[in-house]
Motif scaffolding. Structure first.
Motif, PDB file in Angstrom:
ATOM      1  N   SER A 169     -13.685  15.541   4.758  1.00 38.74           N
ATOM      2  CA  SER A 169     -15.097  15.570   4.356  1.00 38.74           C
ATOM      3  C   SER A 169     -15.284  15.234   2.884  1.00 38.74           C
ATOM      4  CB  SER A 169     -15.690  16.952   4.645  1.00 38.74           C
ATOM      5  OG  SER A 169     -15.015  17.957   3.896  1.00 38.74           O
ATOM      6  N   ALA A 170     -14.168  15.142   2.164  1.00 37.46           N
ATOM      7  CA  ALA A 170     -14.207  14.842   0.733  1.00 37.46           C
ATOM      8  C   ALA A 170     -12.886  14.172   0.360  1.00 37.46           C
ATOM      9  CB  ALA A 170     -14.403  16.124  -0.084  1.00 37.46           C
ATOM     10  N   PRO A 171     -12.806  13.549  -0.809  1.00 39.76           N
ATOM     11  CA  PRO A 171     -11.537  12.944  -1.227  1.00 39.76           C
ATOM     12  C   PRO A 171     -10.465  13.994  -1.474  1.00 39.76           C
ATOM     13  CG  PRO A 171     -13.146  12.850  -3.010  1.00 39.76           C
ATOM     14  CD  PRO A 171     -13.882  13.309  -1.794  1.00 39.76           C
ATOM     15  N   HIS A 172      -9.223  13.648  -1.162  1.00 40.30           N
ATOM     16  CA  HIS A 172      -8.071  14.515  -1.408  1.00 40.30           C
ATOM     17  C   HIS A 172      -6.916  13.643  -1.913  1.00 40.30           C
ATOM     18  CE1 HIS A 172     -10.002  18.008   0.284  1.00 40.30           C
ATOM     19  NE2 HIS A 172     -10.169  17.417   1.466  1.00 40.30           N
ATOM     20  N   VAL A 173      -6.783  13.543  -3.211  1.00 42.87           N
ATOM     21  CA  VAL A 173      -5.721  12.718  -3.778  1.00 42.87           C
ATOM     22  C   VAL A 173      -4.390  13.423  -3.573  1.00 42.87           C
ATOM     23  CG1 VAL A 173      -4.804  11.668  -5.879  1.00 42.87           C
ATOM     24  CG2 VAL A 173      -7.272  11.681  -5.466  1.00 42.87           C
ATOM     25  N   HIS A 174      -3.463  12.739  -2.881  1.00 43.60           N
ATOM     26  CA  HIS A 174      -2.209  13.396  -2.508  1.00 43.60           C
ATOM     27  C   HIS A 174      -0.996  12.885  -3.275  1.00 43.60           C
ATOM     28  CE1 HIS A 174      -0.099  16.281  -0.206  1.00 43.60           C
ATOM     29  NE2 HIS A 174      -0.921  16.291   0.807  1.00 43.60           N
ATOM     30  N   SER A 175      -1.070  11.706  -3.873  1.00 44.34           N
ATOM     31  CA  SER A 175       0.065  11.223  -4.656  1.00 44.34           C
ATOM     32  C   SER A 175      -0.369  10.101  -5.592  1.00 44.34           C
ATOM     33  CB  SER A 175       1.206  10.737  -3.747  1.00 44.34           C
ATOM     34  OG  SER A 175       0.778   9.672  -2.921  1.00 44.34           O
ATOM     35  N   THR A 176       0.377   9.968  -6.675  1.00 40.67           N
ATOM     36  CA  THR A 176       0.197   8.878  -7.632  1.00 40.67           C
ATOM     37  C   THR A 176       1.581   8.294  -7.905  1.00 40.67           C
ATOM     38  OG1 THR A 176       0.422  10.399  -9.508  1.00 40.67           O
ATOM     39  CG2 THR A 176      -1.809   9.961  -8.719  1.00 40.67           C
ATOM     40  N   VAL A 177       1.740   6.985  -7.727  1.00 44.39           N
ATOM     41  CA  VAL A 177       3.055   6.354  -7.841  1.00 44.39           C
ATOM     42  C   VAL A 177       2.930   5.073  -8.671  1.00 44.39           C
ATOM     43  CG1 VAL A 177       5.002   5.339  -6.594  1.00 44.39           C
ATOM     44  CG2 VAL A 177       3.765   7.294  -5.611  1.00 44.39           C
ATOM     45  N   PHE A 178       3.740   4.982  -9.730  1.00 43.33           N
ATOM     46  CA  PHE A 178       3.772   3.767 -10.538  1.00 43.33           C
ATOM     47  C   PHE A 178       4.567   2.674  -9.820  1.00 43.33           C
ATOM     48  CE2 PHE A 178       2.761   6.777 -13.925  1.00 43.33           C
ATOM     49  CZ  PHE A 178       1.902   6.050 -14.733  1.00 43.33           C
ATOM     50  N   HIS A 224       2.237  10.195   1.028  1.00 44.04           N
ATOM     51  CA  HIS A 224       3.220   9.792   0.028  1.00 44.04           C
ATOM     52  C   HIS A 224       3.654   8.356   0.284  1.00 44.04           C
ATOM     53  CE1 HIS A 224       4.704  14.090  -1.220  1.00 44.04           C
ATOM     54  NE2 HIS A 224       3.420  13.891  -1.435  1.00 44.04           N
ATOM     55  N   LEU A 225       4.166   7.704  -0.769  1.00 48.50           N
ATOM     56  CA  LEU A 225       4.658   6.339  -0.633  1.00 48.50           C
ATOM     57  C   LEU A 225       5.799   6.103  -1.613  1.00 48.50           C
ATOM     58  CD1 LEU A 225       3.513   4.322  -3.176  1.00 48.50           C
ATOM     59  CD2 LEU A 225       1.369   4.937  -2.070  1.00 48.50           C
ATOM     60  N   VAL A 226       6.648   5.143  -1.270  1.00 48.02           N
ATOM     61  CA  VAL A 226       7.723   4.709  -2.163  1.00 48.02           C
ATOM     62  C   VAL A 226       7.772   3.188  -2.150  1.00 48.02           C
ATOM     63  CG1 VAL A 226       9.163   6.769  -1.964  1.00 48.02           C
ATOM     64  CG2 VAL A 226       9.452   4.900  -0.322  1.00 48.02           C
ATOM     65  N   PHE A 227       8.282   2.615  -3.234  1.00 54.68           N
ATOM     66  CA  PHE A 227       8.492   1.182  -3.332  1.00 54.68           C
ATOM     67  C   PHE A 227       9.914   0.823  -2.920  1.00 54.68           C
ATOM     68  CE2 PHE A 227       4.743   1.314  -6.027  1.00 54.68           C
ATOM     69  CZ  PHE A 227       4.157   0.060  -5.826  1.00 54.68           C
ATOM     70  N   SER A 228      10.067  -0.372  -2.372  1.00 57.66           N
ATOM     71  CA  SER A 228      11.403  -0.916  -2.182  1.00 57.66           C
ATOM     72  C   SER A 228      12.002  -1.188  -3.557  1.00 57.66           C
ATOM     73  CB  SER A 228      11.343  -2.206  -1.360  1.00 57.66           C
ATOM     74  OG  SER A 228      10.554  -3.189  -2.034  1.00 57.66           O
ATOM     75  N   GLN A 229      13.299  -1.431  -3.592  1.00 58.10           N
ATOM     76  CA  GLN A 229      13.977  -1.599  -4.876  1.00 58.10           C
ATOM     77  C   GLN A 229      13.487  -2.822  -5.635  1.00 58.10           C
ATOM     78  OE1 GLN A 229      18.055  -1.499  -3.485  1.00 58.10           O
ATOM     79  NE2 GLN A 229      18.222   0.705  -3.794  1.00 58.10           N
ATOM     80  N   ASP A 230      13.044  -3.859  -4.924  1.00 50.47           N
ATOM     81  CA  ASP A 230      12.533  -5.044  -5.603  1.00 50.47           C
ATOM     82  C   ASP A 230      11.035  -4.979  -5.887  1.00 50.47           C
ATOM     83  OD1 ASP A 230      11.396  -5.438  -3.120  1.00 50.47           O
ATOM     84  OD2 ASP A 230      12.572  -7.211  -2.615  1.00 50.47           O
TER      85      ASP A 230
END
Length: 374
Positions: A169-178, A224-230
């Motif tokens: 019902s509202a925003p829920h920021v769950h992660s921040t990833v560079f 959550h999220l992750v980047f590949s190595q490249d």
């Protein structure tokens, strides 16, 4: 991270022996927890397989629910949060770390400017910190000076909702990833079903500017999220639908590539996908699923460029909110919020498949594992 030296000898000929020196490795992790009294807080876990030692100790008690904790590459500065709601929000804390004792000493503390901060990220140059505020539906950016002091730079508020009225019902920021190059910050919002891409300018007084937003399937709840190595792929876990999405990433633009369910078609029960990790060798993706499943899913990339499920196994406890791998990829440690323990798995370096060991340690509500020594 070298521990004791074990010396063994093997005969190469009848007349000579070769001395082989092996290092007894100790793997160390910071452990974030939910707390209920002043004796609890941030823990350090030390794991020495050759000695069959799995030890945990509280190194910073008296802090309220430090559910996320990370360190810089040198390991002498630690950053954590208090996942609480207060005015003006939770707290973001920087600490100095003495690795010999081990112990932590507070350097600075600032508000998160949003309720229930739940995730922290360091910029690749380790000069900036970002904090996701789940209940606040926003996130904040901080500058870190050479001594570890924090200065608040910016807070960005999200707006919107999605289809699940009970949770969205509202925003829920769950992660921040560079992004690995430090040019972008990706912000997963469970409440709006979006992954926001912000440009990051280290030289600006307010370094973050919205570039675009990737819309997920309604009701997904990106977590959550992750980047590949490249840096060209993103592995995104959708909490509410228990799905893993593989996305391409090119100069700030996200494009969907593949979607994989973490549950069988006939599965019945509560779900809640939690963490996603990439193995140190880049060969495998690992995802945890909470709810009634309490499982770990293992994926491998095949010759067709797609990821395939190669194993699904019990996590060894109840509610695997978080897990992590050792730097050499030989072991995976699974932290269980509901069963109050951390369980060790061996990882096959060729296939990536997991085998549960007998190693287990008890700790009050562990919810995050950060690998030291990288």
């Amino acid at each position: 991270m070298a521990g004791l030296l074990a010396i063994s000898f093997s005969c190469t000929t009848e007349k000579s022996t070769e001395e082989i020196i092996e290092t007894s490795m100790t793997y160390s992790f910071l452990v974030g927890t939910y707390t209920e009294d002043s004796t609890q807080g941030i823990n350090q876990l030390d794991f020495t397989p050759s000695e069959e030692k799995l030890e945990i100790r509280t190194i910073f008690p008296g802090i309220k629910s430090p559910s996320f904790v990370l360190a810089n590459s040198a390991g002498d500065k630690v950053f954590t949060l208090e996942e609480i709601d207060n005015v003006p929000g939770g707290n973001i804390i920087s600490l100095s770390r003495n690795s010999d004792k081990p112990s932590l000493t507070k350097i600075s503390e600032l508000p998160s400017f949003g309720d229930h901060p739940c995730y922290l990220a360091l910029s690749p140059d380790e000069k900036f910190l970002t904090a996701a505020n789940y209940s606040g539906g926003n996130f904040s950016a901080y500058k870190i000076d050479e001594k570890g002091n924090l200065t608040h730079l910016q807070t960005i508020q999200h707006e919107g909702s999605s289809v699940n009225k009970g949770r969205q019902s509202a925003p829920h920021v769950h992660s921040t990833v560079f992004s690995p190059d430090g040019k972008y910050l990706l912000v997963a919002d469970l409440g709006t079903d979006e992954v926001y891409v912000y440009d990051f300018d280290a030289n600006s007084p307010e370094p973050l500017t919205l570039n675009n937003a990737y819309k997920t399937t309604p009701g997904d709840g990106p977590r959550h999220l992750v980047f590949s190595q490249d840096g060209k792929e993103i592995m995104l876990v959708q909490e509410m639908t228990a799905a893993l999405e593989i996305l391409s990433f090119d100069e700030g633009k996200i494009t969907p590539k593949q979607r994989i369910s973490l549950i069988a078609d006939d599965y019945k029960g509560a779900i809640g996908a939690a963490e996603v990790r990439l193995s140190p060798d880049g060969k495998n993706i690992y995802v945890s699923n909470r709810g009634d499943a309490s499982s770990l899913s293992v994926f491998a990339k095949k010759d067709d460029g797609k990821y395939w499920l190669i194993q699904q196994t019990t996590s060894g406890g109840i509610m695997p909110r978080n897990f992590n791998l050792t730097a050499d990829g030989k072991y995976l440690l699974s932290a269980h919020q509901a069963s109050d323990d951390i369980v060790v798995f061996e990882r096959d370096l060729d296939t990536g498949k997991l085998t549960q060991t007998d190693w287990k340690v008890s700790v009050h509500r562990p919810v995050y594992l950060f690998r030291l020594g990288d």
